[in-house]
Scaffold this active site. Structure first.
Site, PDB file in Angstrom:
ATOM      1  N   HIS A  21       0.839  -1.190   0.000  1.00 24.67           N
ATOM      2  CA  HIS A  21       0.000   0.000   0.000  1.00 24.67           C
ATOM      3  C   HIS A  21       0.878   1.245   0.000  1.00 24.67           C
ATOM      4  O   HIS A  21       2.102   1.175   0.088  1.00 24.67           O
ATOM      5  CB  HIS A  21      -0.940  -0.010   1.218  1.00 24.67           C
ATOM      6  CG  HIS A  21      -0.362   0.620   2.445  1.00 24.67           C
ATOM      7  ND1 HIS A  21      -1.083   1.442   3.287  1.00 24.67           N
ATOM      8  CD2 HIS A  21       0.888   0.574   2.976  1.00 24.67           C
ATOM      9  CE1 HIS A  21      -0.309   1.869   4.274  1.00 24.67           C
ATOM     10  NE2 HIS A  21       0.878   1.349   4.117  1.00 24.67           N
ATOM     11  N   CYS A  30       3.009  11.901  -1.044  1.00 20.91           N
ATOM     12  CA  CYS A  30       2.445  10.568  -1.242  1.00 20.91           C
ATOM     13  C   CYS A  30       3.551   9.559  -0.991  1.00 20.91           C
ATOM     14  O   CYS A  30       4.657   9.704  -1.502  1.00 20.91           O
ATOM     15  CB  CYS A  30       1.933  10.456  -2.680  1.00 20.91           C
ATOM     16  SG  CYS A  30       1.245   8.850  -3.085  1.00 20.91           S
ATOM     17  N   HIS A  34       4.975   0.229  -0.544  1.00 18.79           N
ATOM     18  CA  HIS A  34       5.692  -0.637   0.388  1.00 18.79           C
ATOM     19  C   HIS A  34       4.677  -1.612   0.992  1.00 18.79           C
ATOM     20  O   HIS A  34       3.491  -1.515   0.701  1.00 18.79           O
ATOM     21  CB  HIS A  34       6.373   0.198   1.486  1.00 18.79           C
ATOM     22  CG  HIS A  34       5.402   0.949   2.332  1.00 18.79           C
ATOM     23  ND1 HIS A  34       4.838   2.141   1.935  1.00 18.79           N
ATOM     24  CD2 HIS A  34       4.859   0.658   3.533  1.00 18.79           C
ATOM     25  CE1 HIS A  34       4.001   2.559   2.871  1.00 18.79           C
ATOM     26  NE2 HIS A  34       3.990   1.671   3.852  1.00 18.79           N
ATOM     27  N   HIS A  36       3.255  -4.293   4.398  1.00 13.23           N
ATOM     28  CA  HIS A  36       3.216  -4.609   5.819  1.00 13.23           C
ATOM     29  C   HIS A  36       2.699  -6.026   5.993  1.00 13.23           C
ATOM     30  O   HIS A  36       1.928  -6.515   5.173  1.00 13.23           O
ATOM     31  CB  HIS A  36       2.246  -3.694   6.578  1.00 13.23           C
ATOM     32  CG  HIS A  36       2.630  -2.262   6.582  1.00 13.23           C
ATOM     33  ND1 HIS A  36       3.650  -1.766   7.365  1.00 13.23           N
ATOM     34  CD2 HIS A  36       2.141  -1.204   5.891  1.00 13.23           C
ATOM     35  CE1 HIS A  36       3.752  -0.466   7.165  1.00 13.23           C
ATOM     36  NE2 HIS A  36       2.856  -0.084   6.274  1.00 13.23           N
ATOM     37  N   HIS A  74      -1.885 -10.537   0.021  1.00 13.58           N
ATOM     38  CA  HIS A  74      -1.006 -10.600  -1.164  1.00 13.58           C
ATOM     39  C   HIS A  74      -1.516  -9.727  -2.305  1.00 13.58           C
ATOM     40  O   HIS A  74      -1.412 -10.100  -3.472  1.00 13.58           O
ATOM     41  CB  HIS A  74      -0.826 -12.056  -1.635  1.00 13.58           C
ATOM     42  CG  HIS A  74       0.020 -12.856  -0.693  1.00 13.58           C
ATOM     43  ND1 HIS A  74       0.437 -14.129  -0.943  1.00 13.58           N
ATOM     44  CD2 HIS A  74       0.522 -12.542   0.515  1.00 13.58           C
ATOM     45  CE1 HIS A  74       1.168 -14.580   0.068  1.00 13.58           C
ATOM     46  NE2 HIS A  74       1.227 -13.621   0.968  1.00 13.58           N
ATOM     47  N   GLU A 157      -0.303  -2.556  11.745  1.00 10.86           N
ATOM     48  CA  GLU A 157       0.526  -2.604  10.530  1.00 10.86           C
ATOM     49  C   GLU A 157       1.979  -2.943  10.839  1.00 10.86           C
ATOM     50  O   GLU A 157       2.675  -3.482  10.003  1.00 10.86           O
ATOM     51  CB  GLU A 157       0.403  -1.333   9.692  1.00 10.86           C
ATOM     52  CG  GLU A 157       0.953  -0.091  10.306  1.00 10.86           C
ATOM     53  CD  GLU A 157       0.815   1.136   9.397  1.00 10.86           C
ATOM     54  OE1 GLU A 157       0.197   1.052   8.312  1.00 10.86           O
ATOM     55  OE2 GLU A 157       1.340   2.180   9.789  1.00 10.86           O
TER      56      GLU A 157
HETATM   57 ZN   LIG Z   1       2.570   1.631   5.281  1.00  9.39          ZN
END
Ligand SMILES: [Zn+2]
Length: 170
Positions: A21, A30, A34, A36, A74, A157
């Site tokens: 995300h 922005c 990356h 999590h 995923h 996260e």
């Molecule tokens: Zn993040």
């Protein structure tokens, strides 16, 4: 007997999602893409089912959350309600522009297009809570004797960094 309420919660190693995300910030900032390893916890409050003496069957709650996280596991999480992002489906692909400038193109099957304004843990918790609520109400409509008053979803996260959203069902 005093009328109290019970709270049951589930957090398990398999009720997780590993997703990509990026979020947008105020102004013209922005994040880059990356990922999590998100963890979730779901809690349900309510009265007891008189026959079984439980609020909800743990197995049912786990299966429900597992189904919901599998939908976004995923995948690239994309917020359809973000005014700064232009997210368009083009054939088998999804293109993402930020303030009009093309930024990414992903295979559609690898994306989760979500009805939220930003993929913050707050919004992911609210989204999952809403989905869980709908599923529980559907189950209740099918003759399931549930007496649930509140549902709560936490999304973490990374370690020690999470948001919780809580919704009343009555
Ligand atoms: Zn993040």
């Amino acid at each position: 007997m005093a009328r109290g309420e019970f709270k049951v919660s589930v957090t398990k190693d398999h009720i997780v999602f590993a997703s990509a995300h990026f979020i947008t910030f105020p102004g013209h900032r922005c994040e880059t893409l990356h990922g999590h390893n998100y963890r979730t916890r779901v809690a349900v409050e309510g009265g007891l089912d008189p026959e079984t003496a439980y609020v909800i069957d743990f197995a049912e709650l786990k299966q429900l959350m597992k189904r919901l996280v599998d939908e976004i596991d995923h995948r690239v999480l994309l917020p359809l309600q973000n005014a700064k992002l232009q997210i368009k489906e083009a054939g088998d692909f999804v293109t993402v522009a930020y303030e009009g400038a093309p930024r990414y193109m992903f295979p559609k099957r690898d994306c989760a297009l979500l009805p939220i304004p930003n993929t913050t843990v707050e919004m992911l918790a609210q989204y999952l809570c809403g989905r869980a609520r709908a599923e529980l109400l559907r189950a209740a409509g099918e003759g399931n004797a549930l007496d649930i008053t509140t549902i709560e979803v936490e999304v973490e996260e990374n370690f020690g960094q999470s948001a919780t959203y809580r919704e009343s069902l009555k």
